[in-house]
Design an enzyme around this catalytic site. Structure first.
Site, PDB file in Angstrom:
ATOM      1  N   ASP A   1     -26.571 -56.938-108.229  1.00 17.38           N
ATOM      2  CA  ASP A   1     -25.652 -58.061-108.150  1.00 17.38           C
ATOM      3  C   ASP A   1     -26.353 -59.367-107.778  1.00 17.38           C
ATOM      4  OD1 ASP A   1     -23.588 -56.408-108.839  1.00 17.38           O
ATOM      5  OD2 ASP A   1     -22.834 -56.139-106.798  1.00 17.38           O
ATOM      6  N   GLY A   2     -27.431 -59.301-106.987  1.00 19.35           N
ATOM      7  CA  GLY A   2     -28.160 -60.515-106.638  1.00 19.35           C
ATOM      8  C   GLY A   2     -28.760 -61.192-107.853  1.00 19.35           C
TER       9      GLY A   2
ATOM     10  N   ASN B   1     -19.048 -65.125-105.872  1.00 19.43           N
ATOM     11  CA  ASN B   1     -18.604 -64.128-104.893  1.00 19.43           C
ATOM     12  C   ASN B   1     -17.842 -64.749-103.729  1.00 19.43           C
ATOM     13  OD1 ASN B   1     -19.384 -61.766-106.086  1.00 19.43           O
ATOM     14  ND2 ASN B   1     -21.226 -61.459-104.866  1.00 19.43           N
ATOM     15  N   GLU B   2     -18.536 -65.549-102.909  1.00 17.37           N
ATOM     16  CA  GLU B   2     -17.875 -66.049-101.720  1.00 17.37           C
ATOM     17  C   GLU B   2     -18.556 -67.260-101.114  1.00 17.37           C
ATOM     18  OE1 GLU B   2     -21.239 -64.094-100.549  1.00 17.37           O
ATOM     19  OE2 GLU B   2     -19.605 -62.733-101.046  1.00 17.37           O
TER      20      GLU B   2
ATOM     21  N   ASP C   1     -17.225 -64.285 -85.382  1.00 18.75           N
ATOM     22  CA  ASP C   1     -18.566 -64.497 -85.944  1.00 18.75           C
ATOM     23  C   ASP C   1     -18.542 -65.313 -87.220  1.00 18.75           C
ATOM     24  OD1 ASP C   1     -19.559 -63.051 -83.873  1.00 18.75           O
ATOM     25  OD2 ASP C   1     -20.160 -61.296 -85.032  1.00 18.75           O
TER      26      ASP C   1
ATOM     27  N   ALA D   1     -17.983 -57.538-102.346  1.00 21.48           N
ATOM     28  CA  ALA D   1     -19.251 -57.960-101.745  1.00 21.48           C
ATOM     29  C   ALA D   1     -19.076 -58.083-100.230  1.00 21.48           C
ATOM     30  CB  ALA D   1     -19.722 -59.263-102.388  1.00 21.48           C
ATOM     31  N   TYR D   2     -19.424 -59.217 -99.666  1.00 22.25           N
ATOM     32  CA  TYR D   2     -19.350 -59.419 -98.211  1.00 22.25           C
ATOM     33  C   TYR D   2     -17.938 -59.135 -97.698  1.00 22.25           C
ATOM     34  CZ  TYR D   2     -20.847 -61.700 -93.817  1.00 22.25           C
ATOM     35  OH  TYR D   2     -21.190 -61.968 -92.518  1.00 22.25           O
TER      36      TYR D   2
ATOM     37  N   SER E   1     -17.332 -55.571 -96.883  1.00 21.01           N
ATOM     38  CA  SER E   1     -18.092 -55.087 -95.730  1.00 21.01           C
ATOM     39  C   SER E   1     -17.463 -55.499 -94.412  1.00 21.01           C
ATOM     40  CB  SER E   1     -19.543 -55.583 -95.801  1.00 21.01           C
ATOM     41  OG  SER E   1     -19.633 -56.962 -95.514  1.00 21.01           O
TER      42      SER E   1
END
Length: 289
Positions: free
Chosen positions: A74-75, A148-149, A178, A190-191, A194
């Site tokens: 994905d990167g 993605n974000e 955070d 993605a993120y 997680s």
């Protein structure tokens, strides 16, 4: 047909497959233009390249090729997507990485990929992207979009950050923790995933706000329609915090307001005709195994 090819430099074990893919594409009459860093890696690795393989030159932009192939995970796909942003040139992902949610074929499917590209036997999905701006001079996001974000994150400190968030000018809440992830449907795996955010079908018209390690358990991920404007003013005891756009991070001083909205341009993703999101989730997440 002209193809631009991007790849990561961790193809150990996949080089024979990469060689076969490039050879098959060339044999099917395609002109191959390879990202300079990836081409140098292939040559240093002793890969056999088809005659006529060239590096992407200064005069060859993303609007000058018919499609882009991403060889990796994905990167690598995100790198290719950022290169074509705003041009309408479609991108196809070939997985040589790990999960590869954004990819649609494996490196061992060279013949099928070549046949489908030359015959037009594929479909194109327009994927939402986000544009971001900040009211500080040190953060220049001009021309940068997120497939993605956009993530607002604390620096390496134990102190949490406070993120006063408005939607279309109306106050939503002040997240404390955070960070905060604002993602597209494509980026939901993605993120966002997680940190406990929901998984969305990538063709949905919405975005997600997912807090990262929130101080209050009542702060839950929120799905919103994608025509809103989200503004986040971040305060921190540290002098700065991070704003990450698809993993590209910059530091902004405390008190900066970051504005996020849907970009007017989408990334056009090539999908094989038999590809579907449900099958991707079963395969990538081992559902039912």
């Amino acid at each position: 047909m002209e193809l631009a090819i991007f790849g990561n430099e961790y193809q150990h074990g996949h080089l024979p497959g990469v060689e076969r893919l490039l050879a098959t594409l060339s044999q099917n009459g395609m002109r191959l233009l390879v990202d300079g860093a990836f081409l140098a890696y292939l040559r240093q690795s002793g890969a056999l390249l088809p005659l006529g393989t060239e590096a992407i030159g200064g005069e060859c932009g993303p609007g000058d090729v018919d499609a882009v192939l991403s060889l990796g995970g994905d990167g690598t796909f995100l790198k290719a997507a950022h290169w074509v942003a705003g041009t309408g040139t479609p991108v196809m992902g070939i997985n040589t990485g790990h999960l590869g949610y954004l990819t649609t074929a494996g490196i061992g499917e060279a013949e099928e990929v070549a046949r489908e590209l030359t015959s037009g036997d594929y479909r194109i999905e327009p994927r939402t992207t986000l544009q971001v701006a900040a009211d500080c001079s040190v953060a220049d996001f001009c021309g940068l979009c997120a497939l993605n974000e956009v993530a607002i994150l604390r620096q390496d400190t134990s102190s949490m950050i406070a993120m006063r968030t408005t939607v279309n000018g109306s106050e939503l809440t002040t997240y404390k923790g955070d960070g905060l992830v604002v993602c597209t449907p494509t980026g939901s795996t993605a993120y966002n995933m997680s940190v406990g955010g929901p998984i969305l079908d990538p063709m949905n018209s919405c975005l997600v706000l997912s807090p990262v390690s929130p101080h209050s358990l009542s702060m839950r991920p929120l799905v919103m329609r994608d025509d809103v404007t989200v503004a986040v003013t971040t305060l921190t005891r540290a002098r700065a915090f991070q704003v990450s756009v698809d993993g590209k991070a910059v530091l902004c001083p405390s008190g900066t307001t970051v504005t996020i909205r849907r970009s007017p341009t989408a990334i056009r993703v090539i999908q094989r005709t038999g590809h579907n999101f449900a099958a991707t989730l079963r395969s990538k997440l081992n559902w039912g195994v």
